[in-house]
Design an enzyme around this catalytic site. Structure first.
Site, PDB file in Angstrom:
ATOM      1  N   ASP A 356       5.570  57.166  42.126  1.00 21.32           N
ATOM      2  CA  ASP A 356       6.467  58.312  41.729  1.00 21.32           C
ATOM      3  C   ASP A 356       7.680  58.675  41.915  1.00 21.32           C
ATOM      4  O   ASP A 356       7.794  58.636  43.224  1.00 21.32           O
ATOM      5  CB  ASP A 356       5.235  59.476  41.922  1.00 21.32           C
ATOM      6  CG  ASP A 356       5.172  59.754  40.306  1.00 21.32           C
ATOM      7  OD1 ASP A 356       6.763  59.965  40.296  1.00 21.32           O
ATOM      8  OD2 ASP A 356       4.030  60.618  40.570  1.00 21.32           O
ATOM      9  N   HIS A 358       9.770  60.925  40.918  1.00 22.30           N
ATOM     10  CA  HIS A 358       9.674  63.012  40.336  1.00 22.30           C
ATOM     11  C   HIS A 358       9.920  62.677  41.054  1.00 22.30           C
ATOM     12  O   HIS A 358       8.794  63.152  41.743  1.00 22.30           O
ATOM     13  CB  HIS A 358       9.016  62.592  38.747  1.00 22.30           C
ATOM     14  CG  HIS A 358       9.124  62.429  37.426  1.00 22.30           C
ATOM     15  ND1 HIS A 358       8.996  60.937  37.393  1.00 22.30           N
ATOM     16  CD2 HIS A 358      10.033  63.208  36.564  1.00 22.30           C
ATOM     17  CE1 HIS A 358       9.847  61.069  35.733  1.00 22.30           C
ATOM     18  NE2 HIS A 358      10.133  61.745  35.738  1.00 22.30           N
ATOM     19  N   SER A 409      -0.942  58.433  39.999  1.00 21.71           N
ATOM     20  CA  SER A 409      -0.132  59.606  41.847  1.00 21.71           C
ATOM     21  C   SER A 409      -1.511  60.439  42.194  1.00 21.71           C
ATOM     22  O   SER A 409      -1.471  60.629  43.735  1.00 21.71           O
ATOM     23  CB  SER A 409       1.163  60.763  41.440  1.00 21.71           C
ATOM     24  OG  SER A 409       2.271  59.153  40.858  1.00 21.71           O
TER      25      SER A 409
END
Length: 836
Positions: A356, A358, A409
């Site tokens: 991930d 972000h 995630s």
């Protein structure tokens, strides 16, 4: 809507208050009417969509015994002059009273309070038009009530509260006399008419009645001569004359970096007060941050201000670090210099999990914790489980925080929890991120780890949780309450699985959307372009009109209260409006800098390819001959049983594409766009300069530009490349309200929750090679400020949520994709209607 209204109906003090049911989606309004007790008000209907739709909605409202707000809109648009306002209201009144049989006393007209003093001459009479139409409605439409949003009147003076309050009071004084019955206004921000200063009262009267063409200029002059700016310079001089301890505290609370290095150095040199550099941190700097933490906790400071305070703190600490290191080296052979970490409340290791990319939310949490005297060890993005455990042990972490944005995630967080348990750790685990939820945390993560596992809804809650867990007097009770709460969440989850009924996949398919493709109006439009079009180094200036600013303010956790919830009404909010305006101004300045100096770049690819549906799948062909398959998009169909009275179909994306068996050629489009090239490097440079505020800002703006680029490309497809809506003329508000033909659902979102479908899109368009936008192993897009979507052109295509699906559909999906059950269940775990 339904759940909320059912919940408040159980509270006697709330249930006796009349409700106003408000939504732009009339299906939501009807859902509210079905469960609202007593008589409520619907906000709103109008003639904008024609008489037939107006009457249909009015009859439904009448059936539920509700009153309604009727806006002064018709097929032409918003009524602005008195004659047009009354014409629309009278026409609406006659339809409602004479044709629908509506009680006139249940009609509330909103004849549009519009902004005056905007600098445009044609707007100056808007106040007069409203007051006059009130008199007309009261004298000629018996029984009807009149309402309006009062803050609209003074919108051009947002931020000038003294002016706005006076304008509202003057307006209401006359509008109520003319017949206005009710209005949306903050009563705490009204001035008593007789207490308005005489000079300001005269200007407001002239402005309302359009008696003085210079009224706007006079109001501006009054605001400047009586506003905050007059004293700003004096205040600056005053705080700079204070002792250094007070100056540092002031700089931290106000987020002023200009003097912080010289003030920190002055404090360091004051050996009598601060014998060691560490004492400067423990003393005035921590005192200032304590004030920041208290103000934020009390809701008196907002996130952008807190992050600016953190920027000041980091610059001060960065100045002291070389001196602290010098002291440490000097003391290596002498007395122990002590542990610098002792001054912190605790240590938190935070990371965005493996796969991930972000990190905006994680970074904000780190800043908030830092402002509350916690040492934050940020491991960045794409962090493997082994590193998280290693660093938690090495840094003697009191807490571990995991962040993630996408579905995979969630599984990685489960894996981390299992590994923490296997390693024998007892460190509390904090879970946060856009796709996380309290239910997923309680059901899937917490049972894998014996230490406390807590879902954090937003950054402001983090400090409350960690402080409770560190407080020896509160910890046990807090954990006991948490365990009890999560037990209830798990019970509710499993009960809902038992209670919910699902159609078999075959039953759901038998109730699919049936489009009569042979009818002329249903024939798929032939595109002007078939193939791919790559956009390199897009001019970012062209994207500015397409920006949706609402998510930007959500990032900074600035949320107004009704009626000032969204942009730009947020600027009117009594609580957060001023900070929202300041933040917006700084965002505009950075955006201009990013564009003018070409600090970030954008690229994209648009594809329109021959396609047909085969069952729940969409087959994409290599060319118009349709003889060779280039790839297949696999679809998922709704299975959760709908209301028995409902005739709604059980949807799948393939329903919106003509079936191959019918021999009608159809097409499917796609967009992949990024405005994130250069962003990571720029953010890293800001972070290296201890400027988290700018690092978060540039990432938030890049996200907005990526979404704006997608919005613009979709419009270009409709108007030109596909060309099925060549005359479309929609403003930004209409675009963001999805008033155009067709849809653009993204893989991993409700209409197709499987992120692995991105691989087909990337293969068909050679997207990584042509644009530089890549997929991580967890199928996140990199750069992070990237968007992808499929594009459907048919007018009957609509957004929907697949919802939970049963095992029979998973087995069918596995067979169609040629994947393993484990792999598919991993990608689809949040929507499985069974435990896997």
């Amino acid at each position: 809507m339904t759940r909320f209204l059912n919940l408040i109906s159980t509270e006697p003090d709330v249930a006796k208050v009349p409700l106003m049911v408000d939504s732009s989606n009339f299906a939501v309004v009807e859902a509210g009417l079905k469960c609202a007790q007593g008589k409520c008000i619907v906000n709103s209907i109008s003639l904008k969509e024609g008489e037939e739709e107006f009457i249909k909605k009015a009859r439904l409202i009448k059936r539920y015994g509700a009153a309604m707000v009727v806006m002064a809109f018709d097929e032409v648009g918003q009524a602005v002059e008195c004659a047009h306002k009354f014409q629309v209201c009278e026409r609406s009144y006659r339809l409602l009273v004479d044709k629908v049989g509506f009680n006139a006393n249940d009609i509330i007209f909103d004849p549009n309070i519009l902004t005056i003093c905007t600098g445009m001459e044609e707007h100056n009479n808007y106040g007069v038009e409203f007051v006059h139409v009130c008199s007309e409605i009261k004298s000629r439409l018996p029984g009807a009530k009149i309402s309006g949003g009062v803050s609209n009147l003074s919108f051009s003076f947002r931020g000038k509260e003294t002016i706005r309050q006076a304008m509202h009071s003057v307006f209401l004084y006359h509008a109520i006399k003319a017949g206005m019955d009710m209005g949306i206004v903050n009563p705490g921000f009204l001035t008593i008419y007789d207490e308005i200063p005489k000079d300001l009262l005269q200007i407001c009267e002239d402005a309302l009645w359009n008696r003085d063409p210079e009224a706007t200029e006079k109001l501006l002059e009054y605001a400047q001569s009586h506003g905050k700016d007059v004293t700003a310079k004096v205040e600056e001089e005053e705080w700079r004359a204070q002792p250094v301890r007070s100056r540092l505290k002031h700089a931290l609370v106000k987020g002023i970096t200009k003097f912080v290095v010289e003030d920190t150095e002055e404090a360091r040199l004051d050996k009598a007060s601060y014998p060691r550099p560490l004492n400067v941190i423990e003393g005035p700097l921590m005192d200032g941050m304590s004030v920041v933490g208290d103000l934020f906790g009390a809701g008196k400071m907002f996130l952008p201000q807190v992050i600016k305070s953190a920027r000041v703190m980091k610059k001060a600490v960065a100045h002291l670090i070389p001196f602290m290191e010098e002291e440490r080296l000097a003391n290596l052979q002498g007395a122990d210099a002590g542990d610098a970490n002792d001054m912190y409340n605790g240590t938190v290791v935070i990371a965005t999990v493996k796969g991930d990319v972000h990190d905006i939310g994680k970074n904000i949490v780190g800043v908030v914790l830092g402002c509350n005297n916690y040492r934050v060890v940020d491991l960045g993005v794409m962090t493997p489980c082994e590193k998280i455990i290693e660093m938690a042990i090495k840094e003697k972490a009191d807490f571990i925080g995991l962040s993630g944005l996408i579905t995979p995630s969630l599984d990685e967080m489960i894996h981390v929890a299992k590994e923490l348990e296997r390693a024998g750790l007892k460190i509390p685990l904090l879970i946060g991120g856009a796709t996380t939820s309290k239910t997923h945390t309680a059901v899937k993560i917490a049972p894998r780890y014996t230490a406390p596992v807590i879902h954090i809804l937003d950054a402001s809650r983090t400090v409350v949780v960690v402080s409770n867990l560190l407080d020896k007097t509160l910890r046990d009770d807090f954990i006991a309450e948490l365990d009890e709460e999560y037990d209830e969440v798990r019970d509710d989850h499993y009960d809902s699985l038992k209670d919910r009924r699902y159609l078999t996949l075959e039953e759901a398919r038998s109730k699919a959307l049936r489009i009569e493709w042979e009818r002329p109006e249903n024939l798929p439009p032939k595109p002007h372009m078939v193939g791919h079009k790559v956009y390199e180094d897009v001019d970012l200036n062209e994207l500015l009109p397409f920006i949706d600013w609402n998510p930007f303010f959500h990032v900074w956790q600035l949320r107004g209260k009704y009626p000032n919830r969204g942009y730009p009404k947020l600027f009117n909010d009594a609580s957060v409006g001023e900070e929202a305006r300041r933040l917006f101004g700084e965002a505009q300045a950075m955006l201009r800098d990013l564009i003018d100096k070409r600090r970030v770049r954008a690229s994209a690819i648009v594809s329109i390819l021959p396609a047909n549906a085969k069952g729940d799948d969409i087959v994409v062909y290599k060319d118009e001959s349709r003889t060779e398959v280039a790839g297949t998009y696999h679809g998922l169909r709704q299975q959760a049983e709908k209301d028995r009275e409902s005739t709604d179909p059980y949807l799948c994306l393939s329903d919106f594409i003509a079936p191959a068996s019918g021999g009608i050629p159809d097409y499917i489009g796609s967009i992949s766009a990024s405005a994130g090239f250069g962003v990571d490097e720029l953010a890293a440079a800001y972070e290296a300069d201890n400027d988290d505020y700018s690092a978060i800002m540039v990432k938030a703006l890049a996200d907005r530009l990526a979404e704006a680029l997608t919005e613009k490309l979709h419009q270009d497809m409709r108007r030109e490349l596909w060309g099925f809506a060549p005359n479309e003329s929609l403003d930004t508000e209409d675009l963001l309200s999805i008033k155009y033909q067709g849809i653009r659902p993204a893989p991993g979102y409700p209409s197709q929750p499987d992120h692995s479908e991105k691989t087909t899109m990337w293969k068909l368009g050679s997207i990584a090679e042509s644009t530089g936008i890549e997929l991580t192993e967890s199928l996140m897009m990199h750069p992070g400020a990237s968007v992808c979507a499929l594009v459907f052109a048919h007018p009957k295509s609509s957004y929907f949520a697949v919802g939970k699906i049963s095992k029979d559909q998973v087995d069918d999906y596995v067979a169609r994709k040629g994947a393993s059950t484990d792999e598919i269940e991993t990608w689809l775990r949040p929507i499985l209607a069974y435990d896997s």
